[in-house]
Design a protein around this motif. Structure first.
Motif, PDB file in Angstrom:
ATOM      1  N   LEU A   6       0.870  -1.180   0.000  1.00 42.81           N
ATOM      2  CA  LEU A   6       0.000   0.000   0.000  1.00 42.81           C
ATOM      3  C   LEU A   6       0.901   1.221   0.000  1.00 42.81           C
ATOM      4  O   LEU A   6       1.625   1.473   0.968  1.00 42.81           O
ATOM      5  CB  LEU A   6      -0.907  -0.010   1.233  1.00 42.81           C
ATOM      6  N   ILE A   7       0.891   1.954  -1.079  1.00 37.22           N
ATOM      7  CA  ILE A   7       1.781   3.089  -1.267  1.00 37.22           C
ATOM      8  C   ILE A   7       1.080   4.332  -0.713  1.00 37.22           C
ATOM      9  O   ILE A   7       0.074   4.773  -1.261  1.00 37.22           O
ATOM     10  CB  ILE A   7       2.127   3.296  -2.759  1.00 37.22           C
ATOM     11  N   CYS A   8       1.620   4.883   0.374  1.00 37.12           N
ATOM     12  CA  CYS A   8       0.969   6.010   1.061  1.00 37.12           C
ATOM     13  C   CYS A   8       1.832   7.256   0.965  1.00 37.12           C
ATOM     14  O   CYS A   8       3.048   7.194   1.076  1.00 37.12           O
ATOM     15  CB  CYS A   8       0.750   5.670   2.532  1.00 37.12           C
ATOM     16  N   ASP A   9       1.163   8.389   0.771  1.00 36.38           N
ATOM     17  CA  ASP A   9       1.879   9.657   0.757  1.00 36.38           C
ATOM     18  C   ASP A   9       0.915  10.793   1.046  1.00 36.38           C
ATOM     19  O   ASP A   9      -0.280  10.594   1.204  1.00 36.38           O
ATOM     20  CB  ASP A   9       2.619   9.882  -0.559  1.00 36.38           C
ATOM     21  N   ASP A  10       1.447  11.965   1.098  1.00 35.95           N
ATOM     22  CA  ASP A  10       0.671  13.187   1.294  1.00 35.95           C
ATOM     23  C   ASP A  10       0.305  13.711  -0.093  1.00 35.95           C
ATOM     24  O   ASP A  10       1.178  14.116  -0.858  1.00 35.95           O
ATOM     25  CB  ASP A  10       1.518  14.208   2.062  1.00 35.95           C
ATOM     26  N   GLU A  11      -0.973  13.686  -0.434  1.00 38.02           N
ATOM     27  CA  GLU A  11      -1.385  14.077  -1.785  1.00 38.02           C
ATOM     28  C   GLU A  11      -1.048  15.514  -2.138  1.00 38.02           C
ATOM     29  O   GLU A  11      -0.956  15.850  -3.314  1.00 38.02           O
ATOM     30  CB  GLU A  11      -2.889  13.875  -1.954  1.00 38.02           C
ATOM     31  N   LEU A  86       8.264 -12.800   3.785  1.00 41.32           N
ATOM     32  CA  LEU A  86       8.055 -11.421   4.231  1.00 41.32           C
ATOM     33  C   LEU A  86       9.344 -10.613   4.161  1.00 41.32           C
ATOM     34  O   LEU A  86       9.316  -9.429   3.808  1.00 41.32           O
ATOM     35  CB  LEU A  86       7.488 -11.406   5.654  1.00 41.32           C
ATOM     36  N   ASP A  87      10.471 -11.219   4.464  1.00 44.60           N
ATOM     37  CA  ASP A  87      11.737 -10.477   4.413  1.00 44.60           C
ATOM     38  C   ASP A  87      12.004  -9.916   3.018  1.00 44.60           C
ATOM     39  O   ASP A  87      12.433  -8.775   2.874  1.00 44.60           O
ATOM     40  CB  ASP A  87      12.905 -11.366   4.855  1.00 44.60           C
ATOM     41  N   GLU A  88      11.739 -10.724   1.986  1.00 49.28           N
ATOM     42  CA  GLU A  88      11.940 -10.237   0.621  1.00 49.28           C
ATOM     43  C   GLU A  88      10.929  -9.133   0.283  1.00 49.28           C
ATOM     44  O   GLU A  88      11.279  -8.148  -0.363  1.00 49.28           O
ATOM     45  CB  GLU A  88      11.822 -11.373  -0.391  1.00 49.28           C
ATOM     46  N   ALA A  89       9.681  -9.278   0.744  1.00 48.29           N
ATOM     47  CA  ALA A  89       8.665  -8.249   0.503  1.00 48.29           C
ATOM     48  C   ALA A  89       9.073  -6.936   1.162  1.00 48.29           C
ATOM     49  O   ALA A  89       8.921  -5.866   0.571  1.00 48.29           O
ATOM     50  CB  ALA A  89       7.304  -8.715   1.013  1.00 48.29           C
ATOM     51  N   ILE A  90       9.592  -7.003   2.374  1.00 44.35           N
ATOM     52  CA  ILE A  90      10.058  -5.800   3.077  1.00 44.35           C
ATOM     53  C   ILE A  90      11.225  -5.170   2.329  1.00 44.35           C
ATOM     54  O   ILE A  90      11.298  -3.955   2.167  1.00 44.35           O
ATOM     55  CB  ILE A  90      10.434  -6.132   4.528  1.00 44.35           C
ATOM     56  N   GLU A  91      12.117  -6.002   1.855  1.00 38.62           N
ATOM     57  CA  GLU A  91      13.277  -5.482   1.120  1.00 38.62           C
ATOM     58  C   GLU A  91      12.829  -4.761  -0.143  1.00 38.62           C
ATOM     59  O   GLU A  91      13.318  -3.665  -0.455  1.00 38.62           O
ATOM     60  CB  GLU A  91      14.226  -6.649   0.793  1.00 38.62           C
ATOM     61  N   LEU A  92      11.856  -5.326  -0.878  1.00 38.83           N
ATOM     62  CA  LEU A  92      11.347  -4.652  -2.066  1.00 38.83           C
ATOM     63  C   LEU A  92      10.594  -3.376  -1.697  1.00 38.83           C
ATOM     64  O   LEU A  92      10.735  -2.358  -2.370  1.00 38.83           O
ATOM     65  CB  LEU A  92      10.443  -5.590  -2.866  1.00 38.83           C
ATOM     66  N   ALA A  93       9.799  -3.425  -0.628  1.00 41.04           N
ATOM     67  CA  ALA A  93       9.081  -2.219  -0.185  1.00 41.04           C
ATOM     68  C   ALA A  93      10.056  -1.105   0.158  1.00 41.04           C
ATOM     69  O   ALA A  93       9.803   0.067  -0.122  1.00 41.04           O
ATOM     70  CB  ALA A  93       8.189  -2.543   1.008  1.00 41.04           C
ATOM     71  N   SER A  94      11.197  -1.458   0.741  1.00 35.28           N
ATOM     72  CA  SER A  94      12.182  -0.439   1.111  1.00 35.28           C
ATOM     73  C   SER A  94      12.807   0.224  -0.113  1.00 35.28           C
ATOM     74  O   SER A  94      13.339   1.325  -0.021  1.00 35.28           O
ATOM     75  CB  SER A  94      13.284  -1.048   1.985  1.00 35.28           C
ATOM     76  N   TYR A  98       8.547   5.930  -2.793  1.00 27.52           N
ATOM     77  CA  TYR A  98       7.682   6.594  -1.806  1.00 27.52           C
ATOM     78  C   TYR A  98       8.081   6.260  -0.376  1.00 27.52           C
ATOM     79  O   TYR A  98       7.713   6.978   0.552  1.00 27.52           O
ATOM     80  CB  TYR A  98       6.223   6.222  -2.039  1.00 27.52           C
ATOM     81  N   ALA A  99       8.817   5.207  -0.174  1.00 29.38           N
ATOM     82  CA  ALA A  99       9.280   4.875   1.176  1.00 29.38           C
ATOM     83  C   ALA A  99      10.202   5.959   1.721  1.00 29.38           C
ATOM     84  O   ALA A  99      10.371   6.081   2.928  1.00 29.38           O
ATOM     85  CB  ALA A  99       9.992   3.520   1.189  1.00 29.38           C
ATOM     86  N   ARG A 100      10.749   6.799   0.823  1.00 25.49           N
ATOM     87  CA  ARG A 100      11.662   7.873   1.253  1.00 25.49           C
ATOM     88  C   ARG A 100      10.933   9.056   1.855  1.00 25.49           C
ATOM     89  O   ARG A 100      11.513   9.818   2.612  1.00 25.49           O
ATOM     90  CB  ARG A 100      12.502   8.354   0.069  1.00 25.49           C
ATOM     91  N   TRP A 101       9.658   9.282   1.501  1.00 28.47           N
ATOM     92  CA  TRP A 101       8.946  10.449   2.056  1.00 28.47           C
ATOM     93  C   TRP A 101       7.555  10.098   2.582  1.00 28.47           C
ATOM     94  O   TRP A 101       7.019  10.832   3.381  1.00 28.47           O
ATOM     95  CB  TRP A 101       8.859  11.593   1.053  1.00 28.47           C
ATOM     96  N   GLY A 102       6.981   9.021   2.133  1.00 30.87           N
ATOM     97  CA  GLY A 102       5.693   8.555   2.630  1.00 30.87           C
ATOM     98  C   GLY A 102       5.917   7.271   3.402  1.00 30.87           C
ATOM     99  O   GLY A 102       6.819   7.194   4.232  1.00 30.87           O
ATOM    100  N   CYS A 103       5.136   6.264   3.093  1.00 30.46           N
ATOM    101  CA  CYS A 103       5.373   4.943   3.676  1.00 30.46           C
ATOM    102  C   CYS A 103       4.799   3.893   2.745  1.00 30.46           C
ATOM    103  O   CYS A 103       3.974   4.185   1.883  1.00 30.46           O
ATOM    104  CB  CYS A 103       4.779   4.823   5.076  1.00 30.46           C
ATOM    105  N   VAL A 104       5.256   2.673   2.929  1.00 32.28           N
ATOM    106  CA  VAL A 104       4.765   1.536   2.166  1.00 32.28           C
ATOM    107  C   VAL A 104       4.377   0.457   3.168  1.00 32.28           C
ATOM    108  O   VAL A 104       5.231  -0.053   3.890  1.00 32.28           O
ATOM    109  CB  VAL A 104       5.837   1.008   1.185  1.00 32.28           C
ATOM    110  N   GLU A 105       3.081   0.168   3.234  1.00 33.49           N
ATOM    111  CA  GLU A 105       2.600  -0.891   4.129  1.00 33.49           C
ATOM    112  C   GLU A 105       2.602  -2.205   3.369  1.00 33.49           C
ATOM    113  O   GLU A 105       2.116  -2.288   2.243  1.00 33.49           O
ATOM    114  CB  GLU A 105       1.179  -0.566   4.603  1.00 33.49           C
TER     115      GLU A 105
END
Length: 111
Positions: A6-11, A86-94, A98-105
């Motif tokens: 889930l790619i989250c940011d400030d619109e 999950l470890d690979e999913a976290i690594e790809l999410a990182s 958008y992980a640099r300014w928003g978040c990725v769930e």
């Protein structure tokens, strides 16, 4: 196993589609998903101003304009990926820009 990112940011500060397409960080992220064969789908969502929320309470359908929550950060898109764990999913999410300014769930998918 499949995961949804889930790619989250400030619109108010999110880039345009053209800016995303031209961004080397986004291009590198997409190339990495393709290299690993992890990409299963995804989409950028329209702004929360276009959202409609539906709830059913006591048998009555309630429809409201706007998102389900009042918060600064909103889900702006999803990526569906397939990873070993999950470890690979976290690594790809990182690696998602958008992980640099928003978040990725990271959420596992029921299969």
């Amino acid at each position: 196993m499949k995961y949804v990112l889930l790619i989250c940011d400030d619109e108010t500060v999110s880039p345009t589609n053209a800016e995303i397409a031209a961004d080397p960080a986004h291009q590198a992220y997409a190339a990495e998903l393709d290299r690993r064969g992890s990409r299963r789908g995804g989409a950028r969502l329209r702004p929360v101003a276009d959202a409609t929320t539906v709830r059913v309470r006591d048998g009555e359908t309630l429809v409201a304009d706007g998102p389900f929550a009042e918060t600064k950060d909103f889900v702006g898109g999803i990526d569906i990926i397939e990873c070993a764990d999950l470890d690979e999913a976290i690594e790809l999410a990182s690696r998602h820009p958008y992980a640099r300014w928003g978040c990725v769930e990271v959420r596992p998918v029921w299969e």
